[in-house]
Design a protein around this motif. Structure first.
Motif: not given
Length: 150
Positions: A72-99
Motif C-alpha cells: 500500500e506504500s509502494y507507489g508513493r514511496l517510489l515517487l518520493e525516492l525518485d524525488e529525493l534522488e533527483e531521478c527523472v524517468e528517462g533522464e540519464p543526466h541527473g545526479p542519480y538514475v534508478r536501474v
C-alpha cells in the motif's frame, strides 16, 4: 514508465536511507515489510556532499540493505525516492538514475532483482576522475574510528 505500471521490486539502499541514517526515518519507517543486509556486486561507492554515490565497476561490491516496501506504500514511496534522488524517468543526466540490478542477500546468498539508484553518467565520470572512493563499499563503516594512534 509510471509508478503504476512498474513491477514492485524491492529497493537496495546504501547511504542515507539505511537504518540509523537520517532519510531512513523520514522515508522508510513504517512503510516496509522487510529490511535485510545485502550487497550490490559490480559497484563501488564514492563520498558525496553528505551522501554516497554508487558507480558501476566490475570486481567490487557495495554494502547496504534490501528494503521491501509495503504494497500500500509502494507507489508513493517510489515517487518520493525518485524525488529525493533527483531521478527523472528517462533522464540519464541527473545526479542519480534508478536501474534494476541483482542484489545478493547476505543471509542466503540468493540474488534478488531490486531498484538501485546509481550515479548518473556525468556524476559517475567526475567521480571516476577525481572522486573520493569509500574503500570496502560500506557507507556506514567510513565513519567508524580506526585504531588509536600511538
Amino acid at each position: 514508465m509510471t509508478a503504476r505500471n512498474l513491477r514492485h521490486l524491492p529497493f537496495f539502499v546504501y547511504g542515507t536511507l539505511r537504518p540509523g541514517e537520517i532519510n531512513h526515518d523520514l522515508f522508510l519507517r513504517g512503510r516496509t515489510v522487510s529490511e535485510e543486509p545485502g550487497r550490490l556486486p559490480g559497484a563501488v561507492l564514492y563520498d558525496g556532499p553528505g551522501y554516497p554515490y554508487a558507480v558501476e565497476e566490475p570486481g567490487a561490491d557495495v554494502c547496504g540493505e534490501l528494503v521491501t516496501a509495503r504494497p500500500e506504500s509502494y507507489g508513493r514511496l517510489l515517487l518520493e525516492l525518485d524525488e529525493l534522488e533527483e531521478c527523472v524517468e528517462g533522464e540519464p543526466h541527473g545526479p542519480y538514475v534508478r536501474v534494476e540490478r541483482d542484489v545478493v542477500r547476505r543471509r542466503d546468498g540468493a540474488a534478488v532483482r531490486a531498484w538501485v539508484y546509481l550515479a548518473g553518467a556525468a556524476v559517475a565520470a567526475g567521480l571516476r576522475a577525481d572522486g573520493c572512493r569509500i574503500e570496502g563499499g560500506d557507507w556506514l563503516a567510513r565513519r567508524l574510528p580506526g585504531p588509536a594512534a600511538s
